[in-house]
Design a protein around this motif. Structure first.
Motif, PDB file in Angstrom:
ATOM      1  N   ARG A   1     -18.100   5.794   5.656  1.00 17.83           N
ATOM      2  CA  ARG A   1     -16.697   5.781   5.230  1.00 17.83           C
ATOM      3  C   ARG A   1     -16.167   7.161   4.860  1.00 17.83           C
ATOM      4  O   ARG A   1     -14.939   7.338   4.763  1.00 17.83           O
ATOM      5  N   THR A   2     -17.053   8.134   4.649  1.00 17.11           N
ATOM      6  CA  THR A   2     -16.601   9.456   4.203  1.00 17.11           C
ATOM      7  C   THR A   2     -16.895  10.577   5.177  1.00 17.11           C
ATOM      8  O   THR A   2     -16.247  11.629   5.121  1.00 17.11           O
TER       9      THR A   2
ATOM     10  N   GLU B   1     -26.487   1.380   0.564  1.00 14.32           N
ATOM     11  CA  GLU B   1     -25.224   1.793  -0.039  1.00 14.32           C
ATOM     12  C   GLU B   1     -24.881   3.229   0.367  1.00 14.32           C
ATOM     13  O   GLU B   1     -23.701   3.567   0.548  1.00 14.32           O
ATOM     14  N   LYS B   2     -25.895   4.068   0.498  1.00 12.22           N
ATOM     15  CA  LYS B   2     -25.645   5.443   0.935  1.00 12.22           C
ATOM     16  C   LYS B   2     -25.256   5.484   2.414  1.00 12.22           C
ATOM     17  O   LYS B   2     -24.461   6.333   2.827  1.00 12.22           O
TER      18      LYS B   2
ATOM     19  N   ARG C   1     -37.986   3.626   0.218  1.00 15.09           N
ATOM     20  CA  ARG C   1     -37.189   4.819  -0.092  1.00 15.09           C
ATOM     21  C   ARG C   1     -37.902   6.081   0.378  1.00 15.09           C
ATOM     22  O   ARG C   1     -38.042   7.045  -0.345  1.00 15.09           O
ATOM     23  N   ARG C   2     -38.353   6.036   1.616  1.00 15.54           N
ATOM     24  CA  ARG C   2     -38.980   7.231   2.201  1.00 15.54           C
ATOM     25  C   ARG C   2     -37.919   8.288   2.469  1.00 15.54           C
ATOM     26  O   ARG C   2     -38.155   9.477   2.309  1.00 15.54           O
ATOM     27  N   PHE C   3     -36.740   7.844   2.925  1.00 17.18           N
ATOM     28  CA  PHE C   3     -35.634   8.743   3.208  1.00 17.18           C
ATOM     29  C   PHE C   3     -34.424   8.338   2.362  1.00 17.18           C
ATOM     30  O   PHE C   3     -34.296   7.176   1.963  1.00 17.18           O
ATOM     31  N   GLU C   4     -33.516   9.287   2.120  1.00 15.58           N
ATOM     32  CA  GLU C   4     -32.310   8.988   1.365  1.00 15.58           C
ATOM     33  C   GLU C   4     -31.499   7.884   2.029  1.00 15.58           C
ATOM     34  O   GLU C   4     -30.945   7.004   1.359  1.00 15.58           O
TER      35      GLU C   4
END
Length: 335
Positions: A289-290, A282-283, A274-277
């Motif tokens: 999709r958005t 899932e993100k 989790r170094r980057f978002e």
């Protein structure tokens, strides 16, 4: 039933594999990523700087030699979970030079020259050598590659699985288990050939792909696979065109450029890091999709998105399972 990577060792033990090879002759001298390294005997212990090196050792049945690990992207392969739980993790990401040396390893096994190399952020090979500690860098990170340009380096030649196979066989030589290396490589080569034949049978035309590893921030240009790294090899082997034209290992390319190329399939990395978002798969999926640009690609509209473990996108034994996963997903491109 034996896991895929343990089957080779089992065959050796039962005498059902290829003819037994002679033990390694010491001293053993190898040319390794521009350096010459000599072993007077098999190392008693090793510390790994890189998940790929760790899993090669585990697959060769050398887990008891590993006294410390570091640099992890994803969970260890399921068949090695129990083994790995008993090995000290020095760091999830970059270990300190001091933490590696404190284990007094007989060898430091390395995945990336970026960590241990001419400008290594952990140390140079000379720093370890000065303490009498040899280092071995997996050839997949230096064969046909210039690591002096950026942290990821630039591929000068197309990555090939042969560099991974060389690393397996040389590690097996170093630890005096050459027959295990031969068996493991034979098993991986057979699976590689089968996956490629599966894709060829589909006779896909004008199909393309993009591999998204991560992004420093969700709303900026993503890190995607360039023209000559492990994902590029997979795409070429399976008959997919890489829409990214850069020769950098993981260049940043705008979503506008990717959307214009409109790849047939989008391959996204799943990792525990989790170094980057955008390390969170899932993100990644939510973004695709958005986002007003990314969401318009045909691959997103038709749910032609394949999820791979991040480590399978780097040169490693996991490239074979990634090939198999992609080959199984390809029939959807004809729908």
């Amino acid at each position: 039933m034996y896991p895929k990577f343990l089957l080779a060792s089992a065959l050796c033990a039962t005498g059902l594999g290829v003819a037994a090879q002679a033990d390694t002759t010491y001293p053993l001298t190898l040319e390794n990523c521009g350096s010459e390294v000599t072993f007077d005997k098999a190392p008693e212990t090793t510390v790994t700087v890189g998940q790929a090196a760790t899993e090669v050792l585990y697959a060769l049945g050398l887990g008891e030699k590993v006294t410390g690990t570091s640099v992890w992207f994803t969970k260890v392969l399921p068949e090695f979970e129990e083994l790995n739980a008993g090995v000290e993790r020095l760091a999830d990401n970059d270990p300190s030079f001091e933490s590696v040396v404190a284990k007094r390893p007989g060898l430091v096994s390395v995945q990336y020259e970026w960590h241990v190399g001419p400008q290594g952020i952990v140390a140079t090979r000379e720093q370890f050598s000065d303490l009498g500690i040899p280092t071995y860098v997996l050839p997949a990170d230096c064969v046909g590659k210039d690591n002096t340009k950026g942290s990821d380096g630039t591929r000068l030649e197309m990555y090939e699985m042969s560099s991974v196979y060389r690393g397996i066989e040389e590690m097996a030589q170093i630890f005096n288990v050459p027959e295990r290396g031969t068996e493991l490589v034979a098993s991986l080569k057979a699976r590689e050939t089968a996956a490629i034949e599966t894709a060829k049978a589909l006779d896909l035309t004008d199909s393309s792909a993009v591999f998204w590893f991560s992004s420093a921030e969700m709303d900026i240009d993503p890190y995607v696979a360039g023209q000559a790294g492990a994902p590029a090899y997979m795409m070429e082997a399976l008959g997919l065109r890489n829409v990214i034209e850069s020769n950098e290992e993981w260049p940043t390319v705008s979503w506008e450029t990717i959307a214009r190329a409109n790849p047939s399939v989008i391959v996204v990395a799943r990792m525990e890091r989790r170094r980057f978002e955008a390390d969170d798969v899932e993100k990644k999926l939510e973004f695709l999709r958005t986002d007003p640009v990314a969401s318009q690609m045909d691959a997103v509209k038709n749910d032609r998105i394949v999820i791979l473990d991040a480590h399978a996108m780097d040169p490693s034994i996991r490239n074979i399972s990634a090939l198999e996963t992609l080959a199984e997903a390809l029939p959807a491109l004809d729908q």
